[in-house]
Every structure is written in C-alpha cells, then in structure tokens.
Design a protein around this motif. Structure first.
Motif, PDB file in Angstrom:
ATOM      1  N   ALA A 149       0.823  -1.209   0.000  1.00  0.00           N
ATOM      2  CA  ALA A 149       0.000   0.000   0.000  1.00  0.00           C
ATOM      3  C   ALA A 149       0.858   1.260   0.000  1.00  0.00           C
ATOM      4  CB  ALA A 149      -0.928  -0.002   1.219  1.00  0.00           C
ATOM      5  N   CYS A 150       1.947   1.215   0.750  1.00  0.00           N
ATOM      6  CA  CYS A 150       2.880   2.348   0.784  1.00  0.00           C
ATOM      7  C   CYS A 150       3.497   2.584  -0.589  1.00  0.00           C
ATOM      8  CB  CYS A 150       3.960   2.090   1.826  1.00  0.00           C
ATOM      9  SG  CYS A 150       5.176   3.418   1.994  1.00  0.00           S
ATOM     10  N   PHE A 151       3.887   1.513  -1.252  1.00  0.00           N
ATOM     11  CA  PHE A 151       4.496   1.621  -2.586  1.00  0.00           C
ATOM     12  C   PHE A 151       3.501   2.183  -3.597  1.00  0.00           C
ATOM     13  CE2 PHE A 151       5.324  -0.304  -6.767  1.00  0.00           C
ATOM     14  CZ  PHE A 151       6.594   0.207  -7.005  1.00  0.00           C
ATOM     15  N   ILE A 152       2.259   1.694  -3.553  1.00  0.00           N
ATOM     16  CA  ILE A 152       1.232   2.160  -4.486  1.00  0.00           C
ATOM     17  C   ILE A 152       0.958   3.647  -4.313  1.00  0.00           C
ATOM     18  CG2 ILE A 152      -1.241   1.984  -5.013  1.00  0.00           C
ATOM     19  CD1 ILE A 152      -1.038  -1.011  -4.493  1.00  0.00           C
ATOM     20  N   SER A 153       1.068   4.137  -3.083  1.00  0.00           N
ATOM     21  CA  SER A 153       0.707   5.524  -2.767  1.00  0.00           C
ATOM     22  C   SER A 153       1.845   6.521  -2.962  1.00  0.00           C
ATOM     23  CB  SER A 153       0.213   5.608  -1.316  1.00  0.00           C
ATOM     24  OG  SER A 153      -0.767   4.638  -1.053  1.00  0.00           O
ATOM     25  N   LEU A 154       3.035   6.051  -3.259  1.00  0.00           N
ATOM     26  CA  LEU A 154       4.210   6.926  -3.349  1.00  0.00           C
ATOM     27  C   LEU A 154       4.068   8.106  -4.322  1.00  0.00           C
ATOM     28  CD1 LEU A 154       7.255   4.475  -3.115  1.00  0.00           C
ATOM     29  CD2 LEU A 154       6.548   6.225  -1.465  1.00  0.00           C
ATOM     30  N   PRO A 155       3.390   7.944  -5.470  1.00  0.00           N
ATOM     31  CA  PRO A 155       3.291   9.099  -6.382  1.00  0.00           C
ATOM     32  C   PRO A 155       2.729  10.361  -5.741  1.00  0.00           C
ATOM     33  CG  PRO A 155       2.616   7.102  -7.517  1.00  0.00           C
ATOM     34  CD  PRO A 155       2.839   6.722  -6.083  1.00  0.00           C
ATOM     35  N   PHE A 156       1.880  10.233  -4.738  1.00  0.00           N
ATOM     36  CA  PHE A 156       1.320  11.429  -4.106  1.00  0.00           C
ATOM     37  C   PHE A 156       2.374  12.230  -3.368  1.00  0.00           C
ATOM     38  CE2 PHE A 156      -2.506   8.754  -4.496  1.00  0.00           C
ATOM     39  CZ  PHE A 156      -3.301   9.641  -5.208  1.00  0.00           C
ATOM     40  N   LEU A 157       3.392  11.555  -2.854  1.00  0.00           N
ATOM     41  CA  LEU A 157       4.479  12.272  -2.192  1.00  0.00           C
ATOM     42  C   LEU A 157       5.287  13.085  -3.198  1.00  0.00           C
ATOM     43  CD1 LEU A 157       5.833   9.620   0.362  1.00  0.00           C
ATOM     44  CD2 LEU A 157       4.348  11.579   0.827  1.00  0.00           C
ATOM     45  N   SER A 158       5.341  12.604  -4.425  1.00  0.00           N
ATOM     46  CA  SER A 158       6.145  13.272  -5.454  1.00  0.00           C
ATOM     47  C   SER A 158       5.378  14.371  -6.177  1.00  0.00           C
ATOM     48  CB  SER A 158       6.640  12.244  -6.482  1.00  0.00           C
ATOM     49  OG  SER A 158       7.409  11.237  -5.863  1.00  0.00           O
ATOM     50  N   PHE A 159       4.102  14.104  -6.471  1.00  0.00           N
ATOM     51  CA  PHE A 159       3.377  14.981  -7.391  1.00  0.00           C
ATOM     52  C   PHE A 159       2.390  15.928  -6.722  1.00  0.00           C
ATOM     53  CE2 PHE A 159       4.251  11.129 -10.142  1.00  0.00           C
ATOM     54  CZ  PHE A 159       5.363  11.702 -10.733  1.00  0.00           C
ATOM     55  N   ASN A 160       2.236  15.864  -5.412  1.00  0.00           N
ATOM     56  CA  ASN A 160       1.423  16.860  -4.731  1.00  0.00           C
ATOM     57  C   ASN A 160       2.298  18.047  -4.341  1.00  0.00           C
ATOM     58  OD1 ASN A 160      -0.898  14.913  -4.536  1.00  0.00           O
ATOM     59  ND2 ASN A 160      -1.619  16.493  -3.116  1.00  0.00           N
ATOM     60  N   ILE A 161       1.878  19.236  -4.719  1.00  0.00           N
ATOM     61  CA  ILE A 161       2.694  20.432  -4.479  1.00  0.00           C
ATOM     62  C   ILE A 161       1.829  21.568  -3.929  1.00  0.00           C
ATOM     63  CG2 ILE A 161       4.313  19.837  -6.338  1.00  0.00           C
ATOM     64  CD1 ILE A 161       2.855  22.116  -7.956  1.00  0.00           C
ATOM     65  N   LEU A 162       2.505  22.518  -3.307  1.00  0.00           N
ATOM     66  CA  LEU A 162       1.867  23.774  -2.910  1.00  0.00           C
ATOM     67  C   LEU A 162       2.140  24.812  -3.990  1.00  0.00           C
ATOM     68  CD1 LEU A 162       2.525  24.316   0.912  1.00  0.00           C
ATOM     69  CD2 LEU A 162       0.348  23.910  -0.218  1.00  0.00           C
ATOM     70  N   THR A 163       1.094  25.512  -4.420  1.00  0.00           N
ATOM     71  CA  THR A 163       1.284  26.520  -5.461  1.00  0.00           C
ATOM     72  C   THR A 163       0.228  27.609  -5.340  1.00  0.00           C
ATOM     73  OG1 THR A 163       1.368  26.891  -7.855  1.00  0.00           O
ATOM     74  CG2 THR A 163      -0.138  25.200  -7.065  1.00  0.00           C
ATOM     75  N   ASN A 164       0.552  28.788  -5.858  1.00  0.00           N
ATOM     76  CA  ASN A 164      -0.438  29.871  -5.925  1.00  0.00           C
ATOM     77  C   ASN A 164      -0.771  30.210  -7.381  1.00  0.00           C
ATOM     78  OD1 ASN A 164       1.899  31.057  -6.783  1.00  0.00           O
ATOM     79  ND2 ASN A 164       1.759  32.849  -5.435  1.00  0.00           N
ATOM     80  N   ALA A 165      -0.408  29.317  -8.295  1.00  0.00           N
ATOM     81  CA  ALA A 165      -0.574  29.562  -9.725  1.00  0.00           C
ATOM     82  C   ALA A 165      -2.007  29.920 -10.127  1.00  0.00           C
ATOM     83  CB  ALA A 165      -0.080  28.351 -10.526  1.00  0.00           C
ATOM     84  N   PRO A 166      -3.041  29.213  -9.640  1.00  0.00           N
ATOM     85  CA  PRO A 166      -4.405  29.560 -10.091  1.00  0.00           C
ATOM     86  C   PRO A 166      -4.820  30.979  -9.734  1.00  0.00           C
ATOM     87  CG  PRO A 166      -4.375  27.393  -9.063  1.00  0.00           C
ATOM     88  CD  PRO A 166      -3.044  28.021  -8.787  1.00  0.00           C
ATOM     89  N   PHE A 167      -4.204  31.559  -8.705  1.00  0.00           N
ATOM     90  CA  PHE A 167      -4.593  32.900  -8.292  1.00  0.00           C
ATOM     91  C   PHE A 167      -3.791  33.995  -9.009  1.00  0.00           C
ATOM     92  CE2 PHE A 167      -5.392  30.157  -4.532  1.00  0.00           C
ATOM     93  CZ  PHE A 167      -6.770  30.288  -4.491  1.00  0.00           C
TER      94      PHE A 167
END
Length: 358
Positions: A149-167
């Motif tokens: 389960a940890c291995f399957i979920s790893l992409p979220f650690l890489s591809f989730n980011i903080l950004t203000n781009a939409p604003f």
C-alpha cells in the motif's frame, strides 16, 4: 478514492460561497464520523489485542482494517474539513503531500484486508482439510499489505505540491488571493495522471471487490449444498454451523458497506478525470464533500457491524467498562467453534486449534 483535497477551481468557491447551514452541517457530519470512527475502531483493536481467545486470523485482519481507519480519522478527515472550509491551504507542504498519501495507503490496506479475509474464509470452507492459515501468517500478510500500500501511494508524495498559480492569472485590479496557496497534483503529463488514477480505480476498488464477490459466492453455494448435512447433525454441530454462518453474514455486510460507501467518490473521481466539464461549477465542492463524507463513513462501519454481531466483543466491552468503573470484572466465557466445521465432518487439528472468531 485517492483524492483528499477539494478538486475544482478555487476562484469559483469565492464566487459561490457556501451557506452557513451547509458549513455547519459539514462540520457536524465530519466531526461525528471522526468521533465514531476513532472511538469505535480503537475499542475494537484494544479488545482484539487484549483477549488471546480473539486473536485469530480473521480478527487480526479485522483489527488491521480498523488500524487503517484510525489512521484515516487522525490524518485525513481533519485536514479535509479544514481545507474544505478555507479558501486556501494553510497546513504546510508536509501535510499537503502526506494527507493524500495516507488516504491512498489506508484505502489500499482496507480493501486488501477485506480480500485476505475473504480468501481465508474461502480456504477454510471450500478446502477445510487443506492448508489452514495460522495467526503468524496473518501478521506476515498484514506487514506485506502495508508495504504494498505504501508503494502504491508513493506518487502522491512526489506529485502533490503547494502553489499559488491559479490565483496569479486573475484579471483583478487588486488581487486579494495573490498570496494564497493551494495543494494540488502536478503530474509530468495528463496521460500519466489518467493512467495512475485509472489503475487505482481498478486495483484499489473494482478488481478486489470482484475477487471478494467470487469468494463469498462460492462459499454461499457450498454452504447451501451442505445444508441438509448440517440439519441432520448433532445439536453442538448445529450451534457451530449457526455461529459460522453469523460470521459470514458479518463479513459480507462489512464488504458491502465498504463498496457502497466508496462508490460515490469513485464515480465522482472518474467523471472528474475523464469529463470534468459536466460537473456544475457552484455545486462542485458540495458534490465532492457529499461523496467524500460518504466514503469516510466507511471508517465507522467496521466497529458498528462487528459490535452488533460479535457476542464476544460485546461481552469483553461490557467487562472492560465494568473494570473501568469498579476496578474489577467477572471473566466472561467465550463461544468457541472451529470455522471449518460448517463445511465437513473431517477437519484438521490445526483448524480446531485456531480458536473462535466470535
């Protein structure tokens, strides 16, 4: 089932602000789910771990299911409530990455635990004289489940980011949102994101539930064919058969409830991934919140169903409350029936020694 944040345009949430009654309902509903999920699952894990008589393969897997629900209640639910009510992400980059990771991992552990329970029941009833899993095997299965389960979920650690781009693209004389941050997924390409989310839908929901359905269907057909044998058996054997049938009913209810709870959010995520234009702008967050809350209600199902249908759990909970109140309690007697005796008169000694499930 893998999204833990509100997906949509955050600017629209300011154009269509939530009502006070809707916000209040959301807070009360999420708070109720958190409270019931935490208290119920904690009691369930405590009692199963405390009583050696209840520490068998199925109960260990049910305790593992409760542990994943506790993790969801502690990490994901409070964060989701805060993010839903705010117009921006205020919880920092770590939680931005960890929250969807934990939710994906928790859901994966839950569905894999249900699959393992179904496979164990299938082995005991369809092949009662064959190999019988022991408690040690269940601990190994639990460890492997969490690692996968940890291995399957790893992409979220890489591809989730903080950004203000939409604003930053707002054409306003004065932009009050310029310093606002959101937590969102940023994949290398849309194709990669769709491949991953579709794979999650298949391997985290559709295929496991199909496998579980096949296992319980075979169990049902086998038990129905042997109904006459049970009716002609001794009173003690009939009692064991009735107990085992109650176990099967409890497990099927847990699986059906899990499938129904997660169905709306999986449908919502699928529509968003492939045809998000059909989702109404102003009702987007409301629809998501309703679907997400329904999915999170699955964290309450396990202890509620288990508590109502498990007589040993009820006895031990009563004894524990008495000890807390009086400082001592009368030891309770436990029902004991080998799980495989419902299938045949010939059982392995190891199956007899496995202990009671209820």
């Amino acid at each position: 089932s893998h999204k833990s944040h509100i997906r949509g345009t955050w600017v629209e949430s300011n154009v269509c602000p939530p009502s006070v009654s809707g916000t209040t309902l959301l807070i009360v509903a999420y708070s109720t789910v958190i409270a019931v999920g935490l208290v119920g699952n904690t009691c369930l894990v405590f009692i199963i771990s405390r009583q050696k008589e209840m520490r068998n393969v199925t109960n260990i897997l049910i305790a593992n299911l409760s542990c994943s629900d506790i993790l969801m209640c502690v990490v994901c639910l409070p964060v989701t409530v805060i993010y839903t009510l705010m117009d921006r992400w205020i919880l920092g980059e770590t939680l931005c990455k960890v929250t969807p990771f934990v939710q994906c991992m928790s859901v994966t552990v839950s569905i894999f635990s249900l699959v393992l329970i179904a496979l164990e029941r299938h082995q005991l009833i369809i092949h009662p004289t064959g190999w019988t899993p022991a408690a040690g095997h269940s601990y190994l299965a639990v460890a492997v489940t969490w690692m996968v389960a940890c291995f399957i979920s790893l992409p979220f650690l890489s591809f989730n980011i903080l950004t203000n781009a939409p604003f930053q693209n707002l054409s306003l004389p004065f932009n009050p949102f310029s310093d606002h941050l959101i937590c969102m997924e940023l994949w290398p390409s849309e194709r990669n994101r769709l491949a991953y989310t579709t794979s999650l839908l298949l391997f985290q929901y559709c295929l496991p539930l199909l496998l579980i359905l096949l296992c319980y269907l075979r169990i049902f057909l086998r038990l129905r064919r042997r109904k006459d044998m049970v009716e002609q058996a001794t009173e003690a054997r009939q009692r064991k058969a009735r107990g085992a049938q109650r176990v099967n009913a409890m497990l099927v209810i847990i699986v059906v409830a899990f499938a129904l709870c997660w169905l709306p959010l999986n449908v919502f995520n699928t529509i968003f991934d492939w045809y998000h234009q059909v989702l109404p702008s102003c009702q987007h967050d409301v629809i998501f919140s309703a679907c997400h809350l329904t999915a999170m209600a699955s964290t309450c199902v396990n202890p509620v169903v288990y508590g109502f249908l498990n007589t040993n759990f009820q006895k031990e909970l009563k004894a524990t409350l008495q000890r807390c109140h009086c400082g001592w309690g009368v030891p309770e007697t436990y029902e004991s029936f080998p799980l495989s005796t419902v299938a045949t008169d010939v059982t392995k000694v190891s199956s007899m020694q496995q202990g009671s499930l209820l």
